[in-house]
Design an enzyme around this catalytic site. Structure first.
Site, mmCIF file in Angstrom:
data_model
loop_
_atom_site.group_PDB
_atom_site.id
_atom_site.type_symbol
_atom_site.label_atom_id
_atom_site.label_comp_id
_atom_site.label_asym_id
_atom_site.label_seq_id
_atom_site.Cartn_x
_atom_site.Cartn_y
_atom_site.Cartn_z
ATOM 1 N N ASP A 152 0.934 -1.060 -0.151
ATOM 2 C CA ASP A 152 -0.047 0.113 -0.105
ATOM 3 C C ASP A 152 0.930 1.196 0.050
ATOM 4 O O ASP A 152 2.091 1.155 0.401
ATOM 5 C CB ASP A 152 -0.897 -0.024 1.349
ATOM 6 C CG ASP A 152 -2.249 0.899 1.023
ATOM 7 O OD1 ASP A 152 -1.922 1.709 0.087
ATOM 8 O OD2 ASP A 152 -3.108 0.937 1.638
HETATM 9 C C1 BGC Z 1 -4.912 3.351 0.075
HETATM 10 C C2 BGC Z 1 -4.953 2.188 -1.174
HETATM 11 C C3 BGC Z 1 -4.851 3.030 -2.327
HETATM 12 C C4 BGC Z 1 -3.776 3.915 -2.414
HETATM 13 C C5 BGC Z 1 -3.170 4.796 -3.751
HETATM 14 C C6 BGC Z 1 -3.553 4.389 -0.043
HETATM 15 O O1 BGC Z 1 -3.722 5.227 0.845
HETATM 16 O O2 BGC Z 1 -4.974 2.620 1.389
HETATM 17 O O3 BGC Z 1 -6.116 1.624 -1.007
HETATM 18 O O4 BGC Z 1 -5.097 2.342 -3.536
HETATM 19 O O5 BGC Z 1 -3.534 4.771 -1.357
HETATM 20 O O6 BGC Z 1 -4.158 5.842 -3.749
#
Ligand code: BGC
Length: 760
Positions: free
Chosen positions: A231
C-alpha cells in the site's frame, strides 16, 4: 508472445533490478528503455478510474480524469449477483485499456468488523464467502482484458485509526475463517495479477514484511502467481519485505530503499536470486498487459447506464408497509438536500471525478406531482428552522413524503473512523417532526455504513441506497416509482445501536487491536447471542413475493471428499417480475468445536416472471462444512450431522435438510499427565487405554457418599458423575491409587506412539 524473462533479467544491472522493485513516481512503475521494458501506470479505482495526470496524491485530494463513478463496494455487494459484478469488472477492464492503465487498484475486500470503520463503503461485506465470490467475479471481469487488479488490503486492515502502525491481533482460526477467505477465494477462482499488502501489522509483524502471510499462505498454500505491491507508504523495512515476498514498493522512497536492496545483495545479506525472482514476477505482469493492448473507447455514456443498472439491482428495500411503489398520480414531496445533491461515493483514494451525477429530483422532473423542499443541508449538521418549516409545509400538502437522508462526507471517509453510528441530529429531528404531522413517510438513505434509525417504527418505507455511484438519482427514482423492482439484499447486518456490535469493546484501539470477538463477526455474533437487529444480513424486500419448495439434497451420508448437490424450486407468487437472492447456510450440529449458528455457503440470484418457477442449484464441498483446525493446520469437518438451510435472509430460513458426514482425517493429539478423560474417551485411538479407569472412577464417585440424600434423591446423578470424569486430568488416577506413576507414564508413551503413527 512467450518472453524469456530470465534472459532479459540476466541483462539487467543490479541497480536496474532493484529499481524495478519500486515505483517511478506516484502511479508508474519504472521501465528500462535500453531493454524494451516499458513504464506502465496503475490507478485507483476500483469503482471507476481515478487516473491522475498532474498532481498526484493517494487521498483523493487532487483531480483525476473525468470518469464514471460506479456504485462503491458497499452497494454493489448487495446485488449478490456474480454475473452483474463480472459485467462491472468487464467495463472497468475496458475503461482501463482505453486509458492505458495496466492495473486497477482493487477490489477492496476487508471484512466489515465494525460499522465504524471509515472505509467500510469501499468494502464488500461482513461475510467472507460473499466478499470472496464478489471479488472473484469482479477480478475475472477486469482481467479478461489483460488489465490487472490489485486485491487489497492484505490483510486484517479493518480500521482507519493508526492504520499505518497498529497491530491487528487475531488468533489464527479467526484470520483463516474470517479475514483471509475473501483473498483466498480470489486467488483460487480468479488469480489476481497483483495483491496489495496492508499498512498494519498482524500479530506484531507488518503485513509488508510478513513471510508467513506473503509467502507461506499466499503463494505456497493458495498458489498466487502474480506480484505483491505495498500500500502507498506501507514499507517499513524494505529488505525484510523483499525477503518476505513484497515485490513492489509503492509509490517509491526516492531511491533510498532501492539502494538498501543493492547494498544487501552486495554484502551477501540478500540472495540475488530473491531479487531476480521478484523482478521476474513484476515483468510478467507488465508484459501481460503491454503484449495485449486493446483498442478500446472510453464509453462514458454506456458505462453510466451500467452504473445505473448496478445501482438499481443492488439497492435494498428494507421496509414497505404498503407504501411503495409510488404512483405517478400521487402528490409526492421530496424532502432533504440529498434529493438534489445525493451522496454517492466516499472520500479518499477511491474518489472518482464523475463526468455526470444524476439526482432523484432531476430524474422525476417530468412529473408535475413531485414537489421539493431542502429541509436540511446535505453536508452539514445544522438545523435550520426556516428550512424545516418549509419542509413541513411541503410535506403537509403531499399524499406521501420521501425524505432523502444520509451521512455527510465529513462523517465517514478513508483515513478516519466514525465515533458513533448516528445520522446528523438535524436529520433525525426533521424526520421526527414530519412523522408527527404525516403518516405516509418513506426514508431513502445515502450512507456508506449502517446508521441508528430512532424513527424506524414510524416510517412506512425505507430504501437503503447506500452510496449509489453517479447514476444514483435515476436508480432511486426508478425503484420508488416501480420502474425497477428492488432486488438487493444486505451484505451486512444492521444493528440497532453501536453497543450491540461484536467489536464494541476493542474496535479502534491504538497499538494492539485485540480481535477478541474472534470468528463471531456480523451475523455470526448477533445470531449466537440471539440478539435482535434492525435488519439481518441477507435481508431485502421486493415488490413481488417468492415461495420456496422442494429442497433436494443428493446425499444423506458423505465423506470428506464428496460434493453435495442441493436444489430448490423458487416461484414468483406475486404480480410483478422480480429477482430473488436464494441463500444457502450450513449449520454444524457435531458440537466438536464452538461455531457460528449458521454460515453462508452459497447464493444464487434468479429472475422470475409472475407465476414462473425455476430450480436453483448449489454444490457444496468439504470446505462448506469445515472450520480451520490449528492443530491440524488444515480445514476440518468433524463427523456428525450438518444442517443445510435455504433462506431468504440469514434470519428467514424457508427449508432445511441434513447430511451426515464421516470424517477420515484424524486430529493430532499429544497425551500428557493433564490430558483430560473427556479428550481421551472421545477418541477411539485412546479410549481403549482408559476405559477401565472410567469404570473405576464411576464406582468411586458413587461410593464416595452413600449417594442417597435424605429425601431419597441421588446425590450424584450419572450426568454429574460423567461431567466430573470428563474434566478429570489423567494424573489423578495416581493420587486415587488406581495406577502407579511409572505405569501411567509408560501408558502415556504407548498412546503417543500409537497416535503419532496414526497421523503420519
Ligand atoms: C490506500 C489504497 C490506495 C492507495 C493509492 C492508499 O492510501 O490505502 O487503497 O490504493 O492509497 O491511492
Amino acid at each position: 508472445m512467450k518472453r524469456d524473462l530470465k534472459e532479459l533479467i540476466s541483462q539487467m544491472t543490479l541497480e536496474e533490478k532493484a529499481g524495478m522493485c519500486s515505483g517511478l513516481d506516484f502511479w508508474h512503475l519504472k521501465g528500462v528503455e535500453r531493454l524494451g521494458i516499458p513504464s506502465v501506470m496503475v490507478s485507483d479505482g476500483p469503482h471507476g478510474l481515478r487516473k491522475q495526470d498532474e498532481e498526484a496524491d493517494h487521498l483523493g485530494i487532487n483531480d483525476s480524469i473525468k470518469a464514471v463513478c460506479f456504485p462503491p463496494a458497499v452497494l454493489s455487494a448487495c446485488s449478490f449477483d456474480r454475473r452483474l459484478i463480472h459485467e462491472f469488472g468487464d467495463a472497468i477492464g475496458k475503461e482501463a485499456q482505453a486509458n492505458d492503465l495496466s492495473v486497477v487498484l482493487g477490489p477492496a475486500v476487508n471484512i466489515k468488523r465494525s460499522p465504524l470503520c471509515g472505509r467500510n463503503f469501499e468494502y464488500y461485506s461482513e461475510d467472507p464467502y460473499l466478499a470472496g465470490e464478489t471479488a472473484a467475479a469482479f477480478i475475472n471481469g477486469v482481467q479478461k482484458h489483460h488489465v490487472g487488479t490489485s486485491i487489497k488490503h492484505f490483510a486484517a486492515n479493518n480500521q482507519e485509526f493508526n492504520r499505518m502502525s497498529s497491530s491487528s491481533d487475531a488468533d489464527e482460526r479467526t484470520l483463516r475463517e474470517i479475514y483471509f477467505p475473501a483473498f483466498e477465494t480470489a486467488v483460487k477462482k480468479s488469480q489476481p495479477y497483483t495483491f496489495m499488502c496492508s499498512y498494519n501489522r498482524i500479530n506484531g509483524t507488518f503485513a509488508s514484511e510478513n513471510p508467513w502471510l506473503l509467502t507461506e499462505v499466499l503463494r505456497k498454500e493458495w498458489g498466487f502467481r502474480g506480484y505483491v505491491m505495498s500500500d502507498w507508504g506501507a514499507v517499513n523495512d524494505r529488505v525484510a519485505g523483499l525477503k518476505a515476498g513484497l515485490e513492489l514498493e509503492m509509490p517509491s522512497s526516492n531511491g533510498i530503499y532501492d539502494k538498501e536492496i543493492v547494498a544487501a545483495v552486495e554484502d551477501g545479506s540478500l540472495d540475488e536470486a530473491v531479487l531476480d525472482q521478484a523482478v521476474e514476477r513484476i515483468l510478467n505482469i507488465i508484459f501481460e498487459y503491454t503484449d495485449h493492448r486493446e483498442e478500446q473507447e472510453f464509453t462514458l455514456e454506456a458505462d453510466h447506464a451500467l452504473a445505473k443498472k448496478i445501482a438499481a439491482e443492488s439497492m435494498v428495500l428494507l421496509k414497505n408497509d404498503s407504501i411503495l411503489p409510488l404512483k405517478e398520480t400521487e402528490k409526492i414531496a421530496f424532502i432533504g438536500e440529498y434529493a438534489q445533491k445525493p451522496r454517492f461515493q466516499g472520500g479518499g483514494s477511491s474518489h472518482i471525478n464523475s463526468f455526470r451525477v444524476s439526482n432523484a429530483l432531476d430524474a422525476v422532473s417530468g412529473n408535475p406531482n413531485v414537489t421539493y423542499a431542502k429541509g436540511f443541508p446535505a453536508n452539514d449538521d445544522i438545523y435550520d428552522a426556516a428550512l424545516a418549516k418549509e419542509a413541513l409545509e411541503t410535506a403537509k400538502t403531499a399524499d406521501k413524503v420521501v425524505i432523502f437522508a444520509g451521512l455527510p462526507d465529513s462523517f465517514e471517509s478513508e483515513g478516519y473512523d466514525r465515533t458513533h453510528m448516528r445520522l446528523p441530529e438535524c436529520q433525525n429531528r426533521l424526520i421526527n417532526e414530519i412523522l408527527a404531522i404525516h403518516s405516509e413517510v418513506i426514508v431513502v438513505l445515502h450512507n456508506g455504513s449502517p446508521v441508528e434509525m430512532p424513527w424506524l417504527s414510524g416510517v412506512k418505507g425505507l430504501l437503503e441506497a447506500y452510496l449509489g455511484g453517479q447514476a444514483v438519482g435515476e436508480a432511486v427514482a426508478d425503484i420508488l416509482f416501480g420502474k425497477s423492482c428492488p432486488c438487493g439484499k444486505l451484505a451486512e447486518s444492521m444493528p440497532y445501536k453501536l453497543s450491540d456490535t461484536p467489536s464494541y469493546l476493542s474496535f479502534g484501539d491504538g497499538e494492539n487491536v485485540k480481535y477478541q470477538e474472534g470468528i463471531f463477526v456480523g451475523y455470526r455474533y448477533y445470531d449466537a447471542k440471539e440478539m435482535p437487529v434492525a435488519f439481518p444480513f441477507g435481508y431485502g424486500l421486493s415488490y413481488t413475493t417468492f415461495a420456496y419448495k422442494n429442497l433436494q439434497i443428493d446425499k444423506s451420508e458423505i465423506r470428506e471428499n464428496d460434493t453435495v448437490r442441493v436444489s430448490v424450486d423458487v416461484t414468483n407468487t406475486g404480480g410483478t417480475e422480480g429477482k430473488e437472492i436464494i441463500q444457502l447456510y450450513v449449520s454444524d450440529h457435531t458440537k466438536a468445536v464452538r461455531r457460528p449458528i449458521r454460515e453462508l455457503k452459497g447464493y444464487e440470484k434468479i429472475s422470475l416472471k409472475p407465476g414462473e418457477t425455476k430450480t436453483v442449484h448449489f454444490t457444496l464441498d468439504h470446505r462448506s462444512f469445515a472450520w480451520y483446525n490449528t492443530s491440524l493446520k488444515d480445514w476440518y469437518a468433524a463427523s456428525g450431522d450438518y444442517e443445510i438451510l435455504i433462506g431468504a435472509s440469514s434470519r428467514d430460513m424457508r427449508l432445511s435438510g441434513r447430511v451426515h458426514l464421516t470424517a477420515q482425517k484424524l486430529l493430532p493429539i499429544k497425551v500428557h499427565m493433564n490430558t483430560t478423560f473427556g479428550e481421551l474417551l472421545a477418541d477411539e485411538r485412546t479410549s481403549g487405554y482408559v476405559d477401565h479407569f472410567k469404570t473405576q472412577l464411576e464406582e468411586m464417585f458413587k461410593l464416595s457418599s452413600d449417594n442417597i440424600k435424605e429425601d431419597g434423591d441421588v446425590a450424584i446423578s450419572d450426568a454429574m458423575n460423567m461431567a466430573m470424569i470428563t474434566c478429570m486430568p489423567l494424573r489423578n488416577v495416581v493420587s486415587y491409587g488406581m495406577c502407579g506413576k511409572r505405569e501411567l507414564l509408560a501408558m502415556i508413551e504407548k498412546m503417543n506412539s500409537r497416535l503419532s503413527k496414526s497421523v503420519e
